[in-house]
Design a protein around this motif. Sequence first.
Motif, PDB file in Angstrom:
ATOM      1  N   ALA A 173       0.736  -1.361   0.188  1.00 56.69           N
ATOM      2  CA  ALA A 173       0.161   0.198  -0.118  1.00 56.69           C
ATOM      3  C   ALA A 173       0.748   1.166   0.212  1.00 56.69           C
ATOM      4  O   ALA A 173       0.682   2.198  -0.671  1.00 56.69           O
ATOM      5  CB  ALA A 173      -0.938   0.014   1.368  1.00 56.69           C
ATOM      6  N   ILE A 183      -7.039   6.338  -3.053  1.00 54.05           N
ATOM      7  CA  ILE A 183      -7.128   5.462  -2.006  1.00 54.05           C
ATOM      8  C   ILE A 183      -8.038   4.257  -2.186  1.00 54.05           C
ATOM      9  O   ILE A 183      -7.999   3.459  -1.607  1.00 54.05           O
ATOM     10  CB  ILE A 183      -7.733   6.514  -0.863  1.00 54.05           C
ATOM     11  N   GLN A 184      -8.963   4.545  -3.396  1.00 57.01           N
ATOM     12  CA  GLN A 184      -9.720   3.578  -3.708  1.00 57.01           C
ATOM     13  C   GLN A 184      -9.218   2.199  -4.206  1.00 57.01           C
ATOM     14  O   GLN A 184      -9.148   1.208  -3.998  1.00 57.01           O
ATOM     15  CB  GLN A 184     -10.839   3.825  -4.754  1.00 57.01           C
ATOM     16  N   THR A 187      -7.187   0.353  -1.332  1.00 54.72           N
ATOM     17  CA  THR A 187      -7.848  -0.242  -0.536  1.00 54.72           C
ATOM     18  C   THR A 187      -8.599  -1.639  -1.269  1.00 54.72           C
ATOM     19  O   THR A 187      -8.459  -2.678  -0.582  1.00 54.72           O
ATOM     20  CB  THR A 187      -9.257   0.602  -0.262  1.00 54.72           C
ATOM     21  N   GLU A 188      -8.702  -1.414  -2.550  1.00 54.73           N
ATOM     22  CA  GLU A 188      -9.304  -2.698  -3.146  1.00 54.73           C
ATOM     23  C   GLU A 188      -8.257  -3.647  -3.173  1.00 54.73           C
ATOM     24  O   GLU A 188      -8.524  -5.085  -3.039  1.00 54.73           O
ATOM     25  CB  GLU A 188      -9.783  -2.220  -4.576  1.00 54.73           C
ATOM     26  N   LEU A 191      -7.790  -5.232   0.056  1.00 58.20           N
ATOM     27  CA  LEU A 191      -9.075  -6.525   0.526  1.00 58.20           C
ATOM     28  C   LEU A 191      -9.234  -7.381  -0.308  1.00 58.20           C
ATOM     29  O   LEU A 191      -9.670  -8.503   0.065  1.00 58.20           O
ATOM     30  CB  LEU A 191     -10.216  -5.478   0.492  1.00 58.20           C
ATOM     31  N   LYS A 202     -16.594  -7.174  -1.709  1.00 52.36           N
ATOM     32  CA  LYS A 202     -16.694  -5.728  -1.666  1.00 52.36           C
ATOM     33  C   LYS A 202     -18.011  -5.350  -1.339  1.00 52.36           C
ATOM     34  O   LYS A 202     -19.056  -6.002  -1.947  1.00 52.36           O
ATOM     35  CB  LYS A 202     -16.372  -5.337  -3.111  1.00 52.36           C
ATOM     36  N   ASN A 208     -16.117  -3.019   4.314  1.00 56.51           N
ATOM     37  CA  ASN A 208     -16.088  -1.721   4.887  1.00 56.51           C
ATOM     38  C   ASN A 208     -15.400  -1.360   6.165  1.00 56.51           C
ATOM     39  O   ASN A 208     -14.506  -0.287   6.253  1.00 56.51           O
ATOM     40  CB  ASN A 208     -17.417  -1.018   4.696  1.00 56.51           C
ATOM     41  N   ALA A 211     -11.707  -1.968   5.538  1.00 59.17           N
ATOM     42  CA  ALA A 211     -11.129  -0.978   4.851  1.00 59.17           C
ATOM     43  C   ALA A 211     -10.724   0.464   5.594  1.00 59.17           C
ATOM     44  O   ALA A 211      -9.768   0.974   5.617  1.00 59.17           O
ATOM     45  CB  ALA A 211     -11.987  -0.425   3.904  1.00 59.17           C
ATOM     46  N   GLU A 212     -11.644   0.626   6.578  1.00 54.71           N
ATOM     47  CA  GLU A 212     -11.710   1.946   7.377  1.00 54.71           C
ATOM     48  C   GLU A 212     -10.596   1.527   8.562  1.00 54.71           C
ATOM     49  O   GLU A 212      -9.961   2.539   9.037  1.00 54.71           O
ATOM     50  CB  GLU A 212     -12.832   2.361   7.965  1.00 54.71           C
ATOM     51  N   ILE A 215      -6.429  -0.809   6.623  1.00 49.66           N
ATOM     52  CA  ILE A 215      -5.511  -0.133   5.859  1.00 49.66           C
ATOM     53  C   ILE A 215      -5.470   1.443   5.467  1.00 49.66           C
ATOM     54  O   ILE A 215      -4.524   2.111   5.658  1.00 49.66           O
ATOM     55  CB  ILE A 215      -5.617  -0.552   4.129  1.00 49.66           C
ATOM     56  N   GLN A 216      -6.765   1.976   5.853  1.00 46.25           N
ATOM     57  CA  GLN A 216      -6.880   3.365   5.829  1.00 46.25           C
ATOM     58  C   GLN A 216      -6.579   4.192   6.893  1.00 46.25           C
ATOM     59  O   GLN A 216      -6.006   4.819   6.979  1.00 46.25           O
ATOM     60  CB  GLN A 216      -8.510   3.786   5.230  1.00 46.25           C
TER      61      GLN A 216
END
Length: 266
Positions: A173, A183-184, A187-188, A191, A202, A208, A211-212, A215-216
């Motif tokens: 990442a 970021i999309q 993230t993808e 995941l 997804k 979600n 993702a939150e 990694i984010q």
Amino acid sequence: MKRFICVLLIIASVIASPCLAAESTFSSKDFYRSLSRRLGRKRTDYPNLTDKQFANFREVKTTGISAGKLFRSSSPISTWGERNIIADNFAREAGIKTFINLADTNQKMRKHKGFSGSYYSGQKIIGLNLNMKYSSSKFRQSLAKGIHFMAVNDPPYLIHCSLGKDRAGFVCALIECLMGADIQEVTEDFLVSFYNYFGIVKGSEEYNFVAENEIQRFLAEAFGVKSLAGINLSEGAERYFIGIGVSREDINTIKEKLRGNVLNLP
């Protein structure tokens, strides 16, 4: 198996969100417990996956990275989970020249059964033995060595840890951000591993949440911000790498080696 269950439970205790939407019945505690139960270790545990999905082997195709330059996977040498031979064969097929092993020391990797006869053993390899404490000085110092190793060796590169999910996911990442991915995209890619191991799709509440809260959040902490909104991820990644001791020369070298002939540059 116990090792991986412990890791999952540690992650759960560290990153579980203190509160979720009132109408949600999602429990982060139950979610991480369920991951340990879903984690299969045999090929027969994943009849609906391709061999590449089972080995969590894939090319990184985010913005700014030329085709055939960067790959990620589960360990091509660890016999846990029956993935190593499959990952090693795909590495051979991809012509991987440089391996960044995030899980083992240089000494430990050579003790894996079958190492000496693998395609892996004949290539350029560094063992970094990274822990999962991404903000620790040990992690940062070891990662800087790995980035330098990439700079002085040639692609195609393959980055892996044990499952190719957490440590490999975070390092990939960072590189994806450096090269200009949004970021999309980041993230993808992260995941995909959670689908391959746990069947997380997804758009689901589990997707979600990861993702939150993984990694984010990891990237926001690495870049020293509360939120990634409005952040130039490429600049953030470059500052991060410089902050852990990577030289600008190494950063520029890696950028050039990963770019190839791509036109969509950061």
